[in-house]
Scaffold this active site. Structure first.
Site, PDB file in Angstrom:
ATOM      1  N   CYS A  73      -2.924  -3.208   6.453  1.00 39.08           N
ATOM      2  CA  CYS A  73      -2.323  -2.066   5.505  1.00 39.08           C
ATOM      3  C   CYS A  73      -3.824  -1.348   5.060  1.00 39.08           C
ATOM      4  O   CYS A  73      -4.539  -2.024   4.449  1.00 39.08           O
ATOM      5  CB  CYS A  73      -1.724  -2.851   4.098  1.00 39.08           C
ATOM      6  SG  CYS A  73      -1.310  -1.800   3.076  1.00 39.08           S
ATOM      7  N   CYS A 196       1.190   6.173   3.222  1.00 42.80           N
ATOM      8  CA  CYS A 196       0.964   4.938   4.030  1.00 42.80           C
ATOM      9  C   CYS A 196      -0.347   5.241   4.654  1.00 42.80           C
ATOM     10  O   CYS A 196      -0.170   6.148   5.437  1.00 42.80           O
ATOM     11  CB  CYS A 196       2.218   4.632   5.054  1.00 42.80           C
ATOM     12  SG  CYS A 196       2.140   3.520   6.175  1.00 42.80           S
TER      13      CYS A 196
HETATM   14  N1  LIG Z   1       4.632  -1.416   6.445  1.00 40.22           N
HETATM   15  C1  LIG Z   1       3.511  -1.483   7.574  1.00 40.22           C
HETATM   16  C2  LIG Z   1       2.268  -2.189   6.686  1.00 40.22           C
HETATM   17  C3  LIG Z   1       1.721  -1.626   5.414  1.00 40.22           C
HETATM   18  C4  LIG Z   1       1.391  -0.286   6.009  1.00 40.22           C
HETATM   19  C5  LIG Z   1       0.972   0.733   4.717  1.00 40.22           C
HETATM   20  N2  LIG Z   1       1.357   0.174   3.515  1.00 40.22           N
HETATM   21  C6  LIG Z   1      -0.482   1.240   4.694  1.00 40.22           C
HETATM   22  O1  LIG Z   1      -0.935   1.603   3.800  1.00 40.22           O
HETATM   23  O2  LIG Z   1      -0.899   1.100   6.032  1.00 40.22           O
HETATM   24  C7  LIG Z   1       3.998  -2.541   8.569  1.00 40.22           C
HETATM   25  O3  LIG Z   1       4.711  -3.569   8.477  1.00 40.22           O
HETATM   26  O4  LIG Z   1       3.575  -2.228   9.363  1.00 40.22           O
END
Ligand SMILES: N[C@H](CCC[C@H](N)C(=O)O)C(=O)O
Length: 257
Positions: A73, A196
């Site tokens: 993340c 994200c």
């Molecule tokens: N939901 C994403 C992980 C968190 C990504 C996001 N919160 C970031 O800041 O990179 C996944 O399962 O691939």
């Protein structure tokens, strides 16, 4: 168990953060993780972060999406760096371990600049790009981004193209000032998040690969705020990729669970 927790957010991507250096947290209890992330029955968050000791680096970040699935993340990594500084584990630079390996980062005030892993494999389809920036990302140019129902359209693609393993879905449109506007459907949250980190990193690289920008410094506007991505590119490979933006502690507390 009384659990001390901290709430962090990085451009509106929000996390329950726990100092697990004593390794007490029941990591197999995915129901507990989901409950802690629940916005009605729990603390609320897009994910949960455990900060742990690590023999090979300053600390380890263990990241769980709200549904208990694990991933890297980007925004969470930035928040983990801010938390490690708050705990006095690090000064203003660090190298920490995550599910996709070691990450270097620097901290200036509440701005964290996080080095992401290199990207060499970018699948380009007529309507979208697919690449992994620590987590898998579908990047698709759209019109009228602000009117799009990201939850519905994102779920169609996440389940329709990517099935059980899934992918994060990023919808992007160019903005006037050479930046890009992005809205993201996140795997493991199964909803739109306000930003994200690995997603905006994927968008910046995909836009450069498609020639939508010639710059190796790309600003991305998300509903939760602005993030800055920079990178080097040689022979189709992307290296020295950095994700820069704010990471803030919102509150802390104890929860009985
Ligand atoms: N939901 C994403 C992980 C968190 C990504 C996001 N919160 C970031 O800041 O990179 C996944 O399962 O691939």
């Amino acid at each position: 168990m009384v659990l001390e927790f901290f709430k962090y957010q990085g451009t509106g991507n929000d996390f329950v953060v726990v100092d697990n250096r004593l390794d007490f947290f029941p990591k197999d209890d995915l129901k507990l993780i989901s409950k802690l992330c629940d916005r009605r029955f729990g603390i609320g968050g897009d994910g949960l972060i455990l900060l742990e000791n690590d023999i090979a680096s300053d600390f380890r970040m263990v990241y769980y999406n709200a549904d208990g699935s694990k991933s890297m993340c980007g925004n969470g990594g930035r928040c983990a760096v801010a938390f490690a500084h708050y705990l006095g584990i690090i000064g203003t630079e660090t190298t920490f371990n995550a599910i996709d390996g070691l990450h270097f980062a620097t901290l200036e005030g509440d701005i964290v600049n996080l080095k992401m892993n290199n990207v060499t494999d970018i699948k380009e389809k007529p309507a979208y790009s697919f690449l992994d920036t620590g987590s898998p990302h579908h990047v698709q140019l759209v019109e009228n981004l602000e009117r799009l129902n990201v939850k519905i359209e994102g779920a169609k693609l996440r389940y329709g193209i990517y099935g059980k393993s899934g992918s994060n879905i990023n919808f992007v449109e160019p903005a006037e000032d050479q930046s890009f506007n992005v809205r993201t459907y996140e795997r493991g949250v199964e909803d739109e998040t306000l930003s994200c980190g690995t997603g905006v990193t994927a968008v910046a690289i995909a836009m450069h690969k498609q020639g939508k920008t010639a710059s190796n410094q790309v600003d991305i506007n998300t509903p939760g705020g602005k993030l800055a991505i920079s990178f080097e590119q040689q022979n189709g490979s992307y290296t020295d990729i950095y994700l820069k933006g704010p990471a803030k502690q919102v509150f802390k507390g104890d929860v009985v669970c």
